[in-house]
Design a protein around this motif. Structure first.
Motif, mmCIF file in Angstrom:
data_model
loop_
_atom_site.group_PDB
_atom_site.id
_atom_site.type_symbol
_atom_site.label_atom_id
_atom_site.label_comp_id
_atom_site.label_asym_id
_atom_site.label_seq_id
_atom_site.Cartn_x
_atom_site.Cartn_y
_atom_site.Cartn_z
ATOM 1 N N VAL A 92 -0.344 -6.162 1.756
ATOM 2 C CA VAL A 92 -1.538 -5.823 0.956
ATOM 3 C C VAL A 92 -2.502 -5.330 1.957
ATOM 4 C CG1 VAL A 92 -3.125 -7.058 -0.551
ATOM 5 C CG2 VAL A 92 -0.647 -7.759 -0.525
ATOM 6 N N MET A 93 -3.092 -4.128 1.512
ATOM 7 C CA MET A 93 -4.014 -3.827 2.323
ATOM 8 C C MET A 93 -5.327 -3.327 1.476
ATOM 9 S SD MET A 93 -2.033 -1.031 4.567
ATOM 10 C CE MET A 93 -1.380 -0.125 3.199
ATOM 11 N N LEU A 94 -6.652 -3.484 1.803
ATOM 12 C CA LEU A 94 -7.867 -3.364 1.322
ATOM 13 C C LEU A 94 -8.592 -2.287 2.270
ATOM 14 C CD1 LEU A 94 -9.747 -3.834 -1.188
ATOM 15 C CD2 LEU A 94 -10.684 -5.826 -0.037
ATOM 16 N N LEU A 95 -9.133 -1.130 1.730
ATOM 17 C CA LEU A 95 -9.569 -0.236 2.638
ATOM 18 C C LEU A 95 -10.974 0.106 2.116
ATOM 19 C CD1 LEU A 95 -6.404 0.355 2.418
ATOM 20 C CD2 LEU A 95 -7.163 2.359 3.943
ATOM 21 N N ASP A 96 -11.915 0.311 2.563
ATOM 22 C CA ASP A 96 -13.431 0.791 2.152
ATOM 23 C C ASP A 96 -13.588 2.117 1.753
ATOM 24 O OD1 ASP A 96 -14.392 -1.932 2.128
ATOM 25 O OD2 ASP A 96 -15.242 -1.507 4.327
ATOM 26 N N GLY A 97 -12.426 2.843 2.007
ATOM 27 C CA GLY A 97 -12.874 4.357 1.606
ATOM 28 C C GLY A 97 -11.769 5.067 2.574
ATOM 29 N N GLU A 98 -11.644 6.602 2.249
ATOM 30 C CA GLU A 98 -10.907 7.194 2.913
ATOM 31 C C GLU A 98 -11.051 7.272 4.569
ATOM 32 O OE1 GLU A 98 -9.803 12.150 2.963
ATOM 33 O OE2 GLU A 98 -10.452 11.085 1.002
ATOM 34 N N GLY A 99 -10.193 7.317 5.158
ATOM 35 C CA GLY A 99 -10.208 7.091 6.733
ATOM 36 C C GLY A 99 -10.499 5.929 7.261
#
Length: 125
Positions: free
Chosen positions: A56-63
């Protein structure tokens, strides 16, 4: 503003925490082991499973390298994480969580926008 989430490649109708598992479970049962959700603020939530454990990953935006749920002290590796592009991945068990915990984390993030207070996660930034 309250953040809303949609399933990538699916409907543009926001998914609530009450129904997110009703969407994930049939996808998994049908062999679709990777699901991405995008929030109204541009964040991404990734869920990749082998049906026993999940990344499970949470990313703030592209890149953004993001953050991911962990199971400190878990020993070994698990295989069978099949991505939508056909790639088969294996991960250390300490970098994944049991599927039930993954479901709980996803529900909480979709509901509140943040990790559950008692969930273990690490920043990959």
């Amino acid at each position: 503003m309250i953040e809303s989430w949609v399933i990538d490649g699916g409907s543009t109708v926001p998914v609530s925490f009450e129904v997110v598992l009703k969407i994930l479970r049939p996808r998994i049962g049908g062999g679709q082991l990777e699901t991405w959700l995008t929030s109204s603020s541009g964040r991404s939530l990734a869920f990749v499973t082998n049906t026993a454990r999940a990344m499970v990953m949470l990313l703030d935006g592209e890149g953004d390298p993001g953050e991911h749920a962990v199971d400190p002290g878990a020993d070994g590796w698990s295989e069978g994480f099949v991505l939508s592009n056909g790639q088969h991945d294996a991960y250390p068990d300490e970098d994944t969580v049991p599927i039930g915990e993954a479901f709980r984390i996803v529900e909480h993030i979709v509901s509140t926008g943040s990790w559950p207070a008692d969930a273990r996660w690490v920043a990959d930034r």
